[in-house]
Enzyme design. Sequence first.
Site, PDB file in Angstrom:
ATOM      1  N   LYS A  79       0.838  -1.210   0.000  1.00  0.00           N
ATOM      2  CA  LYS A  79       0.000   0.000   0.000  1.00  0.00           C
ATOM      3  C   LYS A  79       0.871   1.258   0.000  1.00  0.00           C
ATOM      4  O   LYS A  79       2.077   1.184   0.283  1.00  0.00           O
ATOM      5  CB  LYS A  79      -0.897  -0.023   1.241  1.00  0.00           C
ATOM      6  CG  LYS A  79      -0.105   0.040   2.551  1.00  0.00           C
ATOM      7  CD  LYS A  79      -0.957  -0.276   3.766  1.00  0.00           C
ATOM      8  CE  LYS A  79      -0.116  -0.206   5.035  1.00  0.00           C
ATOM      9  NZ  LYS A  79      -0.868  -0.649   6.214  1.00  0.00           N
ATOM     10  N   ARG A  84      -9.928   0.325  15.605  1.00  0.00           N
ATOM     11  CA  ARG A  84      -9.880   1.069  14.341  1.00  0.00           C
ATOM     12  C   ARG A  84     -10.883   0.357  13.446  1.00  0.00           C
ATOM     13  O   ARG A  84     -12.028   0.185  13.865  1.00  0.00           O
ATOM     14  CB  ARG A  84      -8.434   1.053  13.811  1.00  0.00           C
ATOM     15  CG  ARG A  84      -8.110   2.183  12.861  1.00  0.00           C
ATOM     16  CD  ARG A  84      -6.650   2.162  12.412  1.00  0.00           C
ATOM     17  NE  ARG A  84      -6.329   0.984  11.603  1.00  0.00           N
ATOM     18  CZ  ARG A  84      -5.116   0.727  11.098  1.00  0.00           C
ATOM     19  NH1 ARG A  84      -4.114   1.552  11.318  1.00  0.00           N
ATOM     20  NH2 ARG A  84      -4.900  -0.346  10.361  1.00  0.00           N
ATOM     21  N   HIS A 102      -5.847  -7.116  13.388  1.00  0.00           N
ATOM     22  CA  HIS A 102      -4.605  -6.325  13.310  1.00  0.00           C
ATOM     23  C   HIS A 102      -4.199  -5.876  14.714  1.00  0.00           C
ATOM     24  O   HIS A 102      -5.041  -5.449  15.498  1.00  0.00           O
ATOM     25  CB  HIS A 102      -4.874  -5.112  12.405  1.00  0.00           C
ATOM     26  CG  HIS A 102      -3.663  -4.365  11.963  1.00  0.00           C
ATOM     27  ND1 HIS A 102      -2.488  -4.978  11.564  1.00  0.00           N
ATOM     28  CD2 HIS A 102      -3.442  -3.035  11.821  1.00  0.00           C
ATOM     29  CE1 HIS A 102      -1.606  -4.045  11.212  1.00  0.00           C
ATOM     30  NE2 HIS A 102      -2.160  -2.858  11.360  1.00  0.00           N
ATOM     31  N   ARG A 154       1.277 -10.746   7.371  1.00  0.00           N
ATOM     32  CA  ARG A 154       1.211  -9.570   6.484  1.00  0.00           C
ATOM     33  C   ARG A 154       2.408  -8.665   6.782  1.00  0.00           C
ATOM     34  O   ARG A 154       2.410  -7.960   7.787  1.00  0.00           O
ATOM     35  CB  ARG A 154      -0.086  -8.779   6.739  1.00  0.00           C
ATOM     36  CG  ARG A 154      -1.372  -9.587   6.611  1.00  0.00           C
ATOM     37  CD  ARG A 154      -2.600  -8.688   6.775  1.00  0.00           C
ATOM     38  NE  ARG A 154      -2.598  -7.935   8.015  1.00  0.00           N
ATOM     39  CZ  ARG A 154      -3.156  -8.328   9.152  1.00  0.00           C
ATOM     40  NH1 ARG A 154      -3.808  -9.487   9.205  1.00  0.00           N
ATOM     41  NH2 ARG A 154      -3.096  -7.582  10.226  1.00  0.00           N
ATOM     42  N   TYR A 199      16.335  29.973   7.292  1.00  0.00           N
ATOM     43  CA  TYR A 199      15.242  30.777   7.845  1.00  0.00           C
ATOM     44  C   TYR A 199      15.266  30.830   9.373  1.00  0.00           C
ATOM     45  O   TYR A 199      15.413  29.795  10.030  1.00  0.00           O
ATOM     46  CB  TYR A 199      13.889  30.208   7.416  1.00  0.00           C
ATOM     47  CG  TYR A 199      13.567  30.362   5.959  1.00  0.00           C
ATOM     48  CD1 TYR A 199      13.704  31.594   5.300  1.00  0.00           C
ATOM     49  CD2 TYR A 199      13.102  29.270   5.229  1.00  0.00           C
ATOM     50  CE1 TYR A 199      13.381  31.720   3.958  1.00  0.00           C
ATOM     51  CE2 TYR A 199      12.776  29.391   3.888  1.00  0.00           C
ATOM     52  CZ  TYR A 199      12.927  30.620   3.258  1.00  0.00           C
ATOM     53  OH  TYR A 199      12.608  30.746   1.935  1.00  0.00           O
ATOM     54  N   CYS A 232      14.172  23.918   4.318  1.00  0.00           N
ATOM     55  CA  CYS A 232      13.247  24.774   3.570  1.00  0.00           C
ATOM     56  C   CYS A 232      12.402  23.913   2.632  1.00  0.00           C
ATOM     57  O   CYS A 232      12.533  22.700   2.599  1.00  0.00           O
ATOM     58  CB  CYS A 232      14.032  25.797   2.758  1.00  0.00           C
ATOM     59  SG  CYS A 232      15.283  26.669   3.719  1.00  0.00           S
ATOM     60  N   MET A 233      11.561  24.549   1.836  1.00  0.00           N
ATOM     61  CA  MET A 233      10.703  23.790   0.921  1.00  0.00           C
ATOM     62  C   MET A 233      11.518  23.043  -0.133  1.00  0.00           C
ATOM     63  O   MET A 233      11.222  21.895  -0.464  1.00  0.00           O
ATOM     64  CB  MET A 233       9.710  24.740   0.229  1.00  0.00           C
ATOM     65  CG  MET A 233       8.682  23.996  -0.627  1.00  0.00           C
ATOM     66  SD  MET A 233       7.555  25.111  -1.465  1.00  0.00           S
ATOM     67  CE  MET A 233       6.577  25.725  -0.110  1.00  0.00           C
ATOM     68  N   ASP A 234      12.564  23.701  -0.651  1.00  0.00           N
ATOM     69  CA  ASP A 234      13.300  23.148  -1.788  1.00  0.00           C
ATOM     70  C   ASP A 234      14.735  22.774  -1.473  1.00  0.00           C
ATOM     71  O   ASP A 234      15.424  22.223  -2.312  1.00  0.00           O
ATOM     72  CB  ASP A 234      13.370  24.176  -2.932  1.00  0.00           C
ATOM     73  CG  ASP A 234      12.058  24.890  -3.123  1.00  0.00           C
ATOM     74  OD1 ASP A 234      11.059  24.192  -3.327  1.00  0.00           O
ATOM     75  OD2 ASP A 234      12.048  26.135  -3.048  1.00  0.00           O
TER      76      ASP A 234
HETATM   77  C1  PLP Z   1      -0.067  -1.619   6.812  1.00  0.00           C
HETATM   78  C2  PLP Z   1      -0.635  -2.871   7.330  1.00  0.00           C
HETATM   79  C3  PLP Z   1       0.162  -4.005   7.541  1.00  0.00           C
HETATM   80  C4  PLP Z   1       1.662  -3.984   7.435  1.00  0.00           C
HETATM   81  O1  PLP Z   1       2.208  -3.513   8.651  1.00  0.00           O
HETATM   82  P1  PLP Z   1       3.787  -3.515   8.881  1.00  0.00           P
HETATM   83  O2  PLP Z   1       3.945  -3.074  10.274  1.00  0.00           O
HETATM   84  O3  PLP Z   1       4.347  -2.531   7.894  1.00  0.00           O
HETATM   85  O4  PLP Z   1       4.253  -4.897   8.617  1.00  0.00           O
HETATM   86  C5  PLP Z   1      -0.456  -5.181   7.900  1.00  0.00           C
HETATM   87  N1  PLP Z   1      -1.792  -5.236   8.048  1.00  0.00           N
HETATM   88  C6  PLP Z   1      -2.586  -4.157   7.895  1.00  0.00           C
HETATM   89  C7  PLP Z   1      -4.037  -4.273   8.102  1.00  0.00           C
HETATM   90  C8  PLP Z   1      -2.033  -2.938   7.538  1.00  0.00           C
HETATM   91  O5  PLP Z   1      -2.828  -1.871   7.395  1.00  0.00           O
END
Ligand code: PLP
Length: 393
Positions: A46, A139, A171, A227, A271, A318-320
Amino acid sequence: MIARMSDPVPTRAEIVVDLAAVRHNVRILKDLVSVDGPVQLMAVVKADGYGHGMVEVAAAARDAGADWLGVATIEEALTLRAAGDHGHLLCWLSAPGDDFAAAVAAGVELTAYSVAELEEIAAVGPARVQLKVDTGLSRGGASRSEWEHLFAVASDLERQGRITVTGIWSHFAASDEPAHPANDAQEAAFREALALADAAGLDPDVTHLANSAATLLRPSSHFDLVRCGIATYGLDPAPGTSPRVGLRPAMTVRARLVMSKVVRAGEGVSYGHTWYADEDTTVGVVPVGYGEGVPRAAGNTAHVWVDDSQRPIRGRVCMDQLVVELHGELPPTGTEVVLFGPGDLGEPTAQDWADAVDTISYEIVTRVGGRLTRRHVHTDTDTDTEDSVRTTR
Ligand SMILES: *Cc1c(COP(=O)(O)O)cnc(C)c1O
């Protein structure tokens, strides 16, 4: 991979992603979870592969044996399909108005958090759906009081042939802190959810709970699949706690000095003059800033690698552009500056940057981008050669 003569000179600044490191990390993670039996590996790609390039990382991860890919949005999933990925692919964050039909048509597995979402998916079915239970992150996912209802509806829809429940998952909230009581509580809650699902007549292909930290630190949470996001990119999900398993950071961010000069004793830099030279000081101007996702908080805190040593950023980012303190002779314009990389030569890592600005390495690599170009290389560490180089943006 850093500062190699064979590399094309970037005009200004670039991100270099070593896909051989991604493949290496995927193999290490697969080996690690396969010790006690067959556990599948999902590479989480992602957010544009945590800033590394989703499509390229996905292909490298598949090549190294990733059984699944995971993304947040349907849009990300469809991008992977359009790029030619045909394997198991899960997405888990839908929003009102999302195109479930397109996802189902593309063979993407969707995640339902609620009965309403499940019914919306079933309406475009027959769909392969995974159910997410909230075991304590608070969540996304079905709350404990909803589990039985969700499982009953899912079981019903499955009997009608409108969906197939292919997975049940949850999760962690604090898997990077292995002693945190939430870990045991969540794993126990997940087992309760699985028992309820079983009682409702569900028999999913995969159940899964572990992210990268739990993959490394909590074997009891591996279930059928893990995951892995951050570990795929070679970064440590739980710095100071994770066992050293030989992961290799895949991302290097580098630039070329656009100018160097001597700042006289007593002069302020950048700055707000948040830093003053206390003696005549050589400084260099690096053409990246918060417009490239460099944290502004790196001013006076982070270091970069110039001429074989770590040099401090002076004054505000800075920005750049940003200003770095050098030493010795004025270096020529075009001298390479490495903001962070794998650390092999002594350059700072994304973790060093995270420590400097009080965040996590995830944020450092995911936010870097903006006007930077990104190049993917395949560095074979044994022979130190690149077999393919291409620019992706
Ligand atoms: C982003 C995410 C992961 C991966 O988590 P890591 O800590 O980067 O391994 C796994 N499961 C879900 C639901 C996530 O949103």
